[in-house]
Design a protein around this motif. Structure first.
Motif, PDB file in Angstrom:
ATOM      1  N   PRO A 292       0.827  -1.214   0.000  1.00 43.82           N
ATOM      2  CA  PRO A 292       0.000   0.000   0.000  1.00 43.82           C
ATOM      3  C   PRO A 292       0.860   1.262   0.000  1.00 43.82           C
ATOM      4  CG  PRO A 292      -0.776  -1.564   1.649  1.00 43.82           C
ATOM      5  CD  PRO A 292       0.559  -2.053   1.181  1.00 43.82           C
ATOM      6  N   GLN A 293       0.296   2.315  -0.546  1.00 41.56           N
ATOM      7  CA  GLN A 293       0.928   3.634  -0.543  1.00 41.56           C
ATOM      8  C   GLN A 293      -0.042   4.589   0.160  1.00 41.56           C
ATOM      9  OE1 GLN A 293       3.995   4.384  -2.026  1.00 41.56           O
ATOM     10  NE2 GLN A 293       4.295   2.241  -2.569  1.00 41.56           N
ATOM     11  N   PRO A 294       0.040   4.694   1.478  1.00 40.23           N
ATOM     12  CA  PRO A 294      -0.960   5.469   2.227  1.00 40.23           C
ATOM     13  C   PRO A 294      -1.101   6.920   1.756  1.00 40.23           C
ATOM     14  CG  PRO A 294       0.369   4.156   3.729  1.00 40.23           C
ATOM     15  CD  PRO A 294       1.009   4.047   2.382  1.00 40.23           C
ATOM     16  N   TRP A 295      -0.043   7.505   1.253  1.00 40.23           N
ATOM     17  CA  TRP A 295      -0.115   8.900   0.808  1.00 40.23           C
ATOM     18  C   TRP A 295      -1.079   9.076  -0.356  1.00 40.23           C
ATOM     19  CZ3 TRP A 295       1.717  10.328  -4.116  1.00 40.23           C
ATOM     20  CH2 TRP A 295       2.409   9.324  -4.811  1.00 40.23           C
ATOM     21  N   LEU A 296      -1.363   8.002  -1.090  1.00 37.27           N
ATOM     22  CA  LEU A 296      -2.314   8.093  -2.199  1.00 37.27           C
ATOM     23  C   LEU A 296      -3.751   8.275  -1.727  1.00 37.27           C
ATOM     24  CD1 LEU A 296      -0.969   5.382  -4.669  1.00 37.27           C
ATOM     25  CD2 LEU A 296      -0.800   7.874  -4.890  1.00 37.27           C
ATOM     26  N   ASP A 297      -3.997   8.055  -0.445  1.00 39.11           N
ATOM     27  CA  ASP A 297      -5.347   8.242   0.087  1.00 39.11           C
ATOM     28  C   ASP A 297      -5.706   9.709   0.276  1.00 39.11           C
ATOM     29  OD1 ASP A 297      -5.678   5.500   0.192  1.00 39.11           O
ATOM     30  OD2 ASP A 297      -4.957   5.349   2.263  1.00 39.11           O
ATOM     31  N   GLU A 298      -4.725  10.599   0.160  1.00 36.25           N
ATOM     32  CA  GLU A 298      -5.001  12.025   0.311  1.00 36.25           C
ATOM     33  C   GLU A 298      -5.863  12.523  -0.848  1.00 36.25           C
ATOM     34  OE1 GLU A 298      -1.249  13.959   0.524  1.00 36.25           O
ATOM     35  OE2 GLU A 298      -0.567  12.803   2.276  1.00 36.25           O
ATOM     36  N   PRO A 299      -6.774  13.471  -0.589  1.00 40.15           N
ATOM     37  CA  PRO A 299      -7.616  14.009  -1.661  1.00 40.15           C
ATOM     38  C   PRO A 299      -6.780  14.567  -2.808  1.00 40.15           C
ATOM     39  CG  PRO A 299      -8.379  14.758   0.490  1.00 40.15           C
ATOM     40  CD  PRO A 299      -7.071  14.078   0.723  1.00 40.15           C
ATOM     41  N   GLY A 300      -7.261  14.362  -4.029  1.00 43.50           N
ATOM     42  CA  GLY A 300      -6.581  14.864  -5.204  1.00 43.50           C
ATOM     43  C   GLY A 300      -5.707  13.842  -5.897  1.00 43.50           C
ATOM     44  N   HIS A 301      -5.463  12.708  -5.238  1.00 45.90           N
ATOM     45  CA  HIS A 301      -4.604  11.688  -5.826  1.00 45.90           C
ATOM     46  C   HIS A 301      -5.385  10.587  -6.541  1.00 45.90           C
ATOM     47  CE1 HIS A 301      -1.721  13.471  -2.922  1.00 45.90           C
ATOM     48  NE2 HIS A 301      -0.845  13.166  -3.838  1.00 45.90           N
ATOM     49  N   GLU A 302      -6.681  10.766  -6.705  1.00 49.48           N
ATOM     50  CA  GLU A 302      -7.508   9.722  -7.304  1.00 49.48           C
ATOM     51  C   GLU A 302      -6.984   9.234  -8.667  1.00 49.48           C
ATOM     52  OE1 GLU A 302      -9.897  11.964  -4.333  1.00 49.48           O
ATOM     53  OE2 GLU A 302      -8.627  12.534  -6.052  1.00 49.48           O
ATOM     54  N   PRO A 303      -6.520  10.121  -9.561  1.00 49.96           N
ATOM     55  CA  PRO A 303      -6.063   9.652 -10.876  1.00 49.96           C
ATOM     56  C   PRO A 303      -4.855   8.719 -10.837  1.00 49.96           C
ATOM     57  CG  PRO A 303      -6.554  11.997 -10.954  1.00 49.96           C
ATOM     58  CD  PRO A 303      -6.570  11.602  -9.506  1.00 49.96           C
ATOM     59  N   ILE A 304      -4.092   8.737  -9.751  1.00 56.88           N
ATOM     60  CA  ILE A 304      -2.924   7.856  -9.668  1.00 56.88           C
ATOM     61  C   ILE A 304      -3.071   6.828  -8.544  1.00 56.88           C
ATOM     62  CG2 ILE A 304      -1.351   9.508 -10.734  1.00 56.88           C
ATOM     63  CD1 ILE A 304      -0.325  10.217  -7.930  1.00 56.88           C
ATOM     64  N   ARG A 305      -4.274   6.639  -8.091  1.00 61.06           N
ATOM     65  CA  ARG A 305      -4.528   5.674  -7.019  1.00 61.06           C
ATOM     66  C   ARG A 305      -4.711   4.285  -7.632  1.00 61.06           C
ATOM     67  NH1 ARG A 305      -8.978   7.939  -3.433  1.00 61.06           N
ATOM     68  NH2 ARG A 305      -7.360   9.512  -2.997  1.00 61.06           N
ATOM     69  N   ARG A 306      -3.661   3.829  -8.293  1.00 62.82           N
ATOM     70  CA  ARG A 306      -3.618   2.519  -8.928  1.00 62.82           C
ATOM     71  C   ARG A 306      -2.155   2.139  -9.087  1.00 62.82           C
ATOM     72  NH1 ARG A 306      -2.783   3.518 -14.556  1.00 62.82           N
ATOM     73  NH2 ARG A 306      -3.096   5.713 -15.113  1.00 62.82           N
ATOM     74  N   SER A 307      -1.900   0.931  -9.541  1.00 67.56           N
ATOM     75  CA  SER A 307      -0.524   0.476  -9.683  1.00 67.56           C
ATOM     76  C   SER A 307       0.125   1.047 -10.939  1.00 67.56           C
ATOM     77  CB  SER A 307      -0.489  -1.054  -9.725  1.00 67.56           C
ATOM     78  OG  SER A 307      -0.973  -1.592  -8.508  1.00 67.56           O
ATOM     79  N   PHE A 308       1.430   1.317 -10.850  1.00 67.04           N
ATOM     80  CA  PHE A 308       2.207   1.811 -11.983  1.00 67.04           C
ATOM     81  C   PHE A 308       3.504   1.020 -12.060  1.00 67.04           C
ATOM     82  CE2 PHE A 308      -0.542   5.402 -11.170  1.00 67.04           C
ATOM     83  CZ  PHE A 308      -0.820   5.908 -12.441  1.00 67.04           C
ATOM     84  N   SER A 309       3.812   0.518 -13.239  1.00 64.34           N
ATOM     85  CA  SER A 309       5.018  -0.267 -13.464  1.00 64.34           C
ATOM     86  C   SER A 309       5.978   0.493 -14.371  1.00 64.34           C
ATOM     87  CB  SER A 309       4.662  -1.601 -14.122  1.00 64.34           C
ATOM     88  OG  SER A 309       4.170  -1.369 -15.448  1.00 64.34           O
ATOM     89  N   SER A 310       7.202  -0.003 -14.475  1.00 63.76           N
ATOM     90  CA  SER A 310       8.143   0.606 -15.407  1.00 63.76           C
ATOM     91  C   SER A 310       7.695   0.412 -16.850  1.00 63.76           C
ATOM     92  CB  SER A 310       9.542   0.022 -15.193  1.00 63.76           C
ATOM     93  OG  SER A 310       9.532  -1.386 -15.328  1.00 63.76           O
ATOM     94  N   HIS A 311       6.953  -0.642 -17.113  1.00 60.23           N
ATOM     95  CA  HIS A 311       6.417  -0.823 -18.464  1.00 60.23           C
ATOM     96  C   HIS A 311       5.393   0.263 -18.785  1.00 60.23           C
ATOM     97  CE1 HIS A 311       8.487  -4.616 -18.916  1.00 60.23           C
ATOM     98  NE2 HIS A 311       7.977  -5.045 -17.779  1.00 60.23           N
ATOM     99  N   ALA A 312       4.624   0.672 -17.784  1.00 59.27           N
ATOM    100  CA  ALA A 312       3.678   1.768 -17.996  1.00 59.27           C
ATOM    101  C   ALA A 312       4.413   3.071 -18.291  1.00 59.27           C
ATOM    102  CB  ALA A 312       2.776   1.923 -16.776  1.00 59.27           C
ATOM    103  N   LEU A 313       5.570   3.262 -17.660  1.00 58.70           N
ATOM    104  CA  LEU A 313       6.373   4.449 -17.960  1.00 58.70           C
ATOM    105  C   LEU A 313       6.815   4.443 -19.413  1.00 58.70           C
ATOM    106  CD1 LEU A 313       7.992   6.972 -17.279  1.00 58.70           C
ATOM    107  CD2 LEU A 313       9.798   5.491 -16.388  1.00 58.70           C
ATOM    108  N   ARG A 314       7.257   3.305 -19.900  1.00 58.99           N
ATOM    109  CA  ARG A 314       7.656   3.204 -21.309  1.00 58.99           C
ATOM    110  C   ARG A 314       6.522   3.644 -22.233  1.00 58.99           C
ATOM    111  NH1 ARG A 314      10.424  -1.236 -19.286  1.00 58.99           N
ATOM    112  NH2 ARG A 314      12.597  -1.441 -19.984  1.00 58.99           N
ATOM    113  N   SER A 315       5.320   3.219 -21.911  1.00 53.39           N
ATOM    114  CA  SER A 315       4.166   3.561 -22.746  1.00 53.39           C
ATOM    115  C   SER A 315       3.820   5.034 -22.668  1.00 53.39           C
ATOM    116  CB  SER A 315       2.952   2.723 -22.324  1.00 53.39           C
ATOM    117  OG  SER A 315       3.211   1.341 -22.491  1.00 53.39           O
ATOM    118  N   ALA A 316       4.069   5.643 -21.495  1.00 59.94           N
ATOM    119  CA  ALA A 316       3.703   7.044 -21.293  1.00 59.94           C
ATOM    120  C   ALA A 316       4.732   8.002 -21.868  1.00 59.94           C
ATOM    121  CB  ALA A 316       3.516   7.319 -19.800  1.00 59.94           C
TER     122      ALA A 316
END
Length: 300
Positions: free
Chosen positions: A21-45
């Motif tokens: 878990p990443q508790p800091w993601l529970d803070e308001p405003g972080h909803e768009p990144i409140r999911r898993s991110f991998s290095s493969h996702a970085l390549r795509s982005a």
């Protein structure tokens, strides 16, 4: 400038919420990144080049105070050729800090550990970096040839200045330029303290995370340019390094929009200076595989 030239993203994160878990993601405003991110996702982005350079190497940075997370990041770097270095975490206040660092570095992927970081911005003690136990821990970091990423907010810059004064042998890099208050347009104090910190030659600075400090909805390159001008004059291009702060930058436009902004900020810089910001400074600080450079005229 060819696409084969190096582009180093000196600051990004990965996390798997099913594993840790990443508790800091529970803070308001972080909803768009409140999911898993991998290095493969970085390549795509990260599809947009900067001055013809496409992403060739990255530095992955810790998120939470967890040695197991650091071990996972080291293992990830060992299996992913995109990741050239890890900025991990260990308890600087622990009397066993030296043993922990030695254990991390002796593991099968320990060679990727190049620096440590602690989320000092979350510490209420205005002298946290000057605590005797913390300073002892930081000396252990430096004695092992590692650097230290300084994560603070602008009002904590005096701590970073004192750290640079007291430990001149410890290589430092200031994350996110010390988080200048861009949205409030109150840069005077930040700029003054930033210039003081930059007088210490062991300090580098990441051109990263700036848009997060601007108005998330309305920011433009003109909001970032005054900060860039201070950074360029204070540190010079050979002590600045590009970082995306991905995937946090997703909250304010994403990797490609930040890349376009950086390219615009770099307009007027020589090939040598572009190389420093986009690859050379990070390569040297984090001991990445060297990349070619290019000569040219100075930044205008």
């Amino acid at each position: 400038m060819s696409d084969t030239q190096a582009l180093v993203d000196a600051h990004h994160h990965v996390w798997d919420l099913d594993v840790r878990p990443q508790p800091w993601l529970d803070e308001p405003g972080h909803e768009p990144i409140r999911r898993s991110f991998s290095s493969h996702a970085l390549r795509s982005a990260a599809t947009r080049p900067i001055d013809g350079r496409r992403l060739t190497s990255t530095v992955v940075v810790q998120c939470i105070a967890s040695v197991p997370e650091t071990r996972d990041l080291l293992a990830l770097a060992d299996g992913d050729p995109l990741i050239g270095a890890v900025v991990g975490w260990a308890d600087l206040t622990s009397p066993a800090i030296g043993d922990v660092l030695d254990d991390l570095r002796s593991g099968p992927a320990g060679r990727y550990l190049r620096a440590l970081r602690h989320v000092v911005q979350g510490e209420s003690d205005p002298h946290w970096l000057q605590r005797p136990d913390v300073e002892r821990g930081l000396r252990a970091v430096g004695e092992r040839g590692l650097g230290y990423d300084v994560l603070i907010r602008s009002h904590q810059l005096p701590q970073a200045i004192r750290l640079a004064e007291r430990l001149p042998e410890l290589p430092l890099v200031l994350d996110h330029a010390g988080k200048p208050p861009i949205a409030r347009r109150e840069l005077t104090d930040w700029a003054q303290q930033l210039r003081t910190l930059a007088r210490h030659p062991q300090v580098r600075c990441k051109v990263s995370g700036l848009v997060t400090e601007a108005d998330h909805e309305k920011w433009t390159v003109d909001d970032i340019r005054p900060v860039w001008d201070v950074l360029l004059s204070a540190f010079g291009p050979d002590r600045l390094m590009f970082g995306s702060d991905w995937p946090v930058c997703v909250l304010v436009g994403g990797w490609n929009r930040w890349a376009a902004t950086v390219e615009e900020l770099l307009d007027g810089c020589s090939g040598t200076e572009l190389h420093a910001v986009l690859a050379g400074t990070a390569t040297a600080f984090y001991e990445l595989t060297p990349a070619p450079t290019k000569e040219g005229t100075p930044c205008s």
